[in-house]
Design a protein around this motif. Sequence first.
Motif: not given
Length: 219
Positions: A77-87
């Motif tokens: 889950k992303m709570f804050k940050g850019p619209n991308q998925n970090f791997d």
Amino acid sequence: MTWAVNSCFFTLAILFLWRVEEVAEACSCSPAHPQQAFCSADVVIRAKVVGQQEIDVGNNIYGNPIKQIKYDIKQIKMFKGPNQNFDAIYTASSSAVCGVTLETNGKEYLITGRLESDGKMHVTLCQLIEPWDTLTDTQRKSLVQRYEVGCDCKITHCTSIPCMISTPAECLWTDWVIEKTVNGELAKHYACVKRSDDSCAWYRGAAPPKKDFLDIEDP
């Protein structure tokens, strides 16, 4: 005799310079409330850590290779940050320069970090990185909204008595002076949020006491 004295001074000078370099490279962080860590971070995610590898990222001024640890992650889950998925996330290879050590067996973490110009997420010991299962209900809920809406408030770390606020838009963080730990009641169960009059106060979201807002008066 002169040669021996000069040799001794030379050796001491080398040891002194080595010690200065060692101290300069030591990691030092100021305590931060979880809300401060959230507000100051570029990226806040929940993720599983599934692997790691040591990589070279260049050379230092002496020509020696600079190492980093790359942790492979599965973002949940992303709570804050850019619209991308970090791997992956990146950190220094040693705790002496604020490198972070994480378990790589699929353990879930809350990870706050800095977004580099190349789009990579970098993390250090000075940021909030905690096993997800150690977070309180309030901390988990605050990640969704309360921390973010309180980013205009200032949290002041109280290290000794007396301590006081300088503006109404401030919350006194007194865990250290009351409980002798920075991971106390206010860190675990409260967020500093703005009220309708633009002042700020501690708010407890889960299992509220007699009143939701906690006013800590100046000593």
